[in-house]
Design an enzyme around this catalytic site. Structure first.
Site, PDB file in Angstrom:
ATOM      1  N   ARG A 284      44.222 130.982  23.120  1.00 51.34           N
ATOM      2  CA  ARG A 284      45.359 130.801  22.212  1.00 51.34           C
ATOM      3  C   ARG A 284      45.172 131.686  20.981  1.00 51.34           C
ATOM      4  NH1 ARG A 284      44.894 124.397  21.759  1.00 51.34           N
ATOM      5  NH2 ARG A 284      42.727 125.057  21.854  1.00 51.34           N
TER       6      ARG A 284
ATOM      7  N   HIS B 104      37.489 119.679  13.502  1.00 47.37           N
ATOM      8  CA  HIS B 104      36.628 118.657  14.119  1.00 47.37           C
ATOM      9  C   HIS B 104      35.253 118.637  13.455  1.00 47.37           C
ATOM     10  CE1 HIS B 104      39.678 117.755  17.055  1.00 47.37           C
ATOM     11  NE2 HIS B 104      39.802 119.030  17.319  1.00 47.37           N
TER      12      HIS B 104
ATOM     13  N   LYS C 130      40.753 127.464  16.854  1.00 51.73           N
ATOM     14  CA  LYS C 130      39.500 126.721  16.986  1.00 51.73           C
ATOM     15  C   LYS C 130      38.714 126.721  15.677  1.00 51.73           C
ATOM     16  CE  LYS C 130      38.961 125.099  21.110  1.00 51.73           C
ATOM     17  NZ  LYS C 130      38.949 123.644  21.282  1.00 51.73           N
TER      18      LYS C 130
ATOM     19  N   ASP D 218      37.150 114.218  25.883  1.00 49.78           N
ATOM     20  CA  ASP D 218      36.756 114.771  24.582  1.00 49.78           C
ATOM     21  C   ASP D 218      36.302 113.674  23.618  1.00 49.78           C
ATOM     22  OD1 ASP D 218      39.343 113.783  24.372  1.00 49.78           O
ATOM     23  OD2 ASP D 218      39.953 115.257  22.890  1.00 49.78           O
TER      24      ASP D 218
ATOM     25  N   TYR E  38      42.063 123.919  13.667  1.00 46.96           N
ATOM     26  CA  TYR E  38      41.331 122.716  14.081  1.00 46.96           C
ATOM     27  C   TYR E  38      39.907 122.865  13.579  1.00 46.96           C
ATOM     28  CZ  TYR E  38      45.012 121.390  17.437  1.00 46.96           C
ATOM     29  OH  TYR E  38      46.192 121.007  18.014  1.00 46.96           O
TER      30      TYR E  38
ATOM     31  N   GLU F  46      43.787 118.534  12.725  1.00 53.35           N
ATOM     32  CA  GLU F  46      43.709 117.203  13.344  1.00 53.35           C
ATOM     33  C   GLU F  46      43.791 116.055  12.354  1.00 53.35           C
ATOM     34  OE1 GLU F  46      41.226 119.397  13.322  1.00 53.35           O
ATOM     35  OE2 GLU F  46      39.374 118.426  12.640  1.00 53.35           O
TER      36      GLU F  46
HETATM   37  N1  LIG Z   1      40.905 116.789  27.541  1.00 55.26           N
HETATM   38  C1  LIG Z   1      41.796 117.396  26.737  1.00 55.26           C
HETATM   39  O1  LIG Z   1      41.981 118.611  26.814  1.00 55.26           O
HETATM   40  C2  LIG Z   1      42.620 116.582  25.769  1.00 55.26           C
HETATM   41  C3  LIG Z   1      43.754 117.134  25.168  1.00 55.26           C
HETATM   42  C4  LIG Z   1      44.525 116.319  24.312  1.00 55.26           C
HETATM   43  C5  LIG Z   1      44.123 114.996  24.075  1.00 55.26           C
HETATM   44  N2  LIG Z   1      42.985 114.519  24.668  1.00 55.26           N
HETATM   45  C6  LIG Z   1      42.515 113.118  24.488  1.00 55.26           C
HETATM   46  O2  LIG Z   1      43.356 112.222  25.198  1.00 55.26           O
HETATM   47  C7  LIG Z   1      43.177 110.919  24.657  1.00 55.26           C
HETATM   48  C8  LIG Z   1      44.534 110.265  24.422  1.00 55.26           C
HETATM   49  O3  LIG Z   1      45.222 110.960  23.388  1.00 55.26           O
HETATM   50  P1  LIG Z   1      46.665 110.497  22.899  1.00 55.26           P
HETATM   51  O4  LIG Z   1      47.151 111.568  21.975  1.00 55.26           O
HETATM   52  O5  LIG Z   1      47.511 110.100  24.042  1.00 55.26           O
HETATM   53  O6  LIG Z   1      46.302 109.186  22.033  1.00 55.26           O
HETATM   54  P2  LIG Z   1      47.323 108.060  21.564  1.00 55.26           P
HETATM   55  O7  LIG Z   1      46.699 107.420  20.373  1.00 55.26           O
HETATM   56  O8  LIG Z   1      48.710 108.591  21.477  1.00 55.26           O
HETATM   57  O9  LIG Z   1      47.318 107.011  22.783  1.00 55.26           O
HETATM   58  C9  LIG Z   1      46.202 106.239  23.123  1.00 55.26           C
HETATM   59  C10 LIG Z   1      46.685 104.953  23.771  1.00 55.26           C
HETATM   60  O10 LIG Z   1      45.529 104.277  24.306  1.00 55.26           O
HETATM   61  C11 LIG Z   1      45.798 102.883  24.194  1.00 55.26           C
HETATM   62  N3  LIG Z   1      44.561 102.140  24.383  1.00 55.26           N
HETATM   63  C12 LIG Z   1      43.479 102.068  23.562  1.00 55.26           C
HETATM   64  N4  LIG Z   1      42.549 101.266  24.115  1.00 55.26           N
HETATM   65  C13 LIG Z   1      43.038 100.840  25.305  1.00 55.26           C
HETATM   66  C14 LIG Z   1      42.552  99.985  26.329  1.00 55.26           C
HETATM   67  N5  LIG Z   1      41.349  99.414  26.235  1.00 55.26           N
HETATM   68  N6  LIG Z   1      43.317  99.774  27.410  1.00 55.26           N
HETATM   69  C15 LIG Z   1      44.534 100.362  27.516  1.00 55.26           C
HETATM   70  N7  LIG Z   1      45.055 101.170  26.574  1.00 55.26           N
HETATM   71  C16 LIG Z   1      44.309 101.384  25.487  1.00 55.26           C
HETATM   72  C17 LIG Z   1      46.431 102.745  22.817  1.00 55.26           C
HETATM   73  O11 LIG Z   1      47.122 101.543  22.655  1.00 55.26           O
HETATM   74  C18 LIG Z   1      47.355 103.992  22.780  1.00 55.26           C
HETATM   75  O12 LIG Z   1      48.675 103.673  23.225  1.00 55.26           O
HETATM   76  C19 LIG Z   1      42.360 111.133  23.362  1.00 55.26           C
HETATM   77  O13 LIG Z   1      41.016 110.851  23.627  1.00 55.26           O
HETATM   78  C20 LIG Z   1      42.534 112.606  23.072  1.00 55.26           C
HETATM   79  O14 LIG Z   1      41.474 113.129  22.303  1.00 55.26           O
HETATM   80  C21 LIG Z   1      42.239 115.292  25.492  1.00 55.26           C
END
Ligand SMILES: NC(=O)c1ccc[n+]([C@@H]2O[C@H](COP(=O)([O-])OP(=O)(O)OC[C@H]3O[C@@H](n4cnc5c(N)ncnc54)[C@H](O)[C@@H]3O)[C@@H](O)[C@H]2O)c1
Length: 374
Positions: A15, A96, A75, A270, A94, A118
């Site tokens: 990016r 972090h 980044k 992550d 970002y 973030e």
């Molecule tokens: N791997 C990647 O490239 C990448 C990219 C973007 C985001 N992410 C990760 O994805 C994850 C989700 O991000 P998001 O933006 O959707 O977060 P978000 O806060 O919008 O949603 C998280 C949801 O999880 C729910 N939750 C929490 N504990 C729970 C449980 N025990 N059971 C059921 N639901 C539960 C919450 O109520 C919430 O609705 C984060 O860890 C974020 O860092 C990873």
């Protein structure tokens, strides 16, 4: 303002901080944008595209950092980059910082003002500069799952949408936030049988209305998770507990009772991942198998689609870039949401949560952190 865009140097990052369309907006308002030659190569935007948008192209990152009042990146800065920062410069990217004391010290020593995408907030208390990447990761999770489900890649050999007369795949989404909603939307769009499990009842109500019955909503209990996961062809892990590691919702013992060749996509990797057996993977080797279950655990999923991701990120960051370009540091007084992004200024950590994660109680305490950490 003079705004600089260096080429990203972290491995596997394609990016770019500003796409040509953003450069054009800034140039039209009288700002000077300095772009390192080749900075847009990862999104197939060549120097000519940036020049046409009004940028000045320079050969090296040194020139970008030397000439600019604000650096816009994607980044967190690498060591060579934070060494180039100057006290009167703004860095917008970002960061972090919480788990990265070395970078925190580097930024404090630079004297620059560093704003982290973030931690910028919006009026709903959400994180608007994280949301676009969650949207990308959520949608991509279903493409990744569909690929991993195929028999030649070791998967169960199930077509997401089935065909007339044959059941579709059963997709279970753990966490109905930004990632989960976009995953569910894609899976439902392909014709899969989709359930979303979330611990927030108000969120489940919103999802129920949003999907108008096309997706099943379920409250998060151990029993519900177990029943759904054991019947699933695909499980998407998309939970987030702010400021904490992801809860482990699927343990290794459950894998033995799952359908063979089922796919776990751990988007929350992550934050440590929400399956006990997850470990981070890369786009080059995205999957591995444990007890016959395929795991996809790529930690930087949006990196696979940089053209979409860079544009999505710019859509969210450009209004803030514009504000900083026009108001400089006064922007923090006028916009509390941008001020929430302020992580480092004048040699100090300015964000209380980041400061606490780095191991000191108050923002003032960061004055002594450099010495304590040495
Ligand atoms: N791997 C990647 O490239 C990448 C990219 C973007 C985001 N992410 C990760 O994805 C994850 C989700 O991000 P998001 O933006 O959707 O977060 P978000 O806060 O919008 O949603 C998280 C949801 O999880 C729910 N939750 C929490 N504990 C729970 C449980 N025990 N059971 C059921 N639901 C539960 C919450 O109520 C919430 O609705 C984060 O860890 C974020 O860092 C990873």
């Amino acid at each position: 303002m003079r705004i600089g865009v260096p080429t990203e140097i972290k491995s596997d990052e394609f990016r770019v901080g500003l796409v040509p369309g953003s450069v054009r907006e800034l140039a039209a308002r009288g700002h000077e944008v300095i772009v390192q030659s080749g900075a847009g190569a990862g999104i197939f935007a060549d120097d000519a595209a940036y020049e046409k948008a009004g940028a000045r192209i320079v050969k090296s990152a040194e020139e970008v950092f030397f000439d600019s009042q604000m650096i816009v990146k994607v980044k967190e800065p690498q060591k060579v980059e934070w060494k180039r920062l100057k006290p009167d410069q703004i860095l917008f990217t970002y960061l972090h910082l919480a788990p990265d004391a070395q970078q925190a010290i580097g930024l404090m020593e630079s004297g620059a003002t560093a704003i982290a995408y973030e931690t910028v907030t919006d009026a709903n208390g959400s994180l608007p500069l994280l949301a676009p990447m969650s949207e990308v990761a959520g949608r991509l999770s279903i493409e990744a799952a569909a690929q991993a489900l195929r028999r030649p890649t070791g998967g169960r050999g199930v077509l997401m949408g089935g065909v007339p007369g044959v059941k579709p795949a059963k997709v279970v989404v753990l966490g109905g936030g930004v990632v989960g909603t976009h995953a569910a939307r894609m899976a439902a769009g392909l014709g899969a049988d989709v359930s979303i499990i979330d611990r927030s009842l108000p969120r489940l109500r919103q999802l129920d209305e949003l999907f108008e019955g096309r997706v099943r909503t379920l409250a998060s209990t151990m029993e519900t998770i177990e029943t759904e996961v054991l019947a699933a062809d695909v499980v998407v892990g998309a939970v987030l507990v702010a400021g904490a590691s992801a809860p482990k919702l699927v343990n290794r013992a459950m894998l033995k009772d799952m359908k063979k060749g089922a796919v776990l996509v751990d988007v929350a990797i992550d934050q440590g991942g929400c399956f006990e057996t997850s470990k981070p993977t890369t786009h080059a080797h995205p999957t591995f198998e444990v007890d016959g279950i395929i795991h996809y655990c790529v930690a930087n999923m949006p990196g696979a689609v940089p053209v979409t991701s860079a544009q999505a990120l710019n859509n969210a960051t450009l209004p803030f870039v514009m504000k900083l370009a026009e108001q400089e540091l006064a922007a923090f007084d006028r916009d509390p949401h941008l001020a929430a992004g302020l992580n480092v200024k004048g040699g100090r950590i300015m964000h209380s949560v980041v400061a606490a994660s780095l191991g000191f109680d108050t923002v003032e305490g960061s004055r002594n952190f450099r010495h304590a950490a040495e």
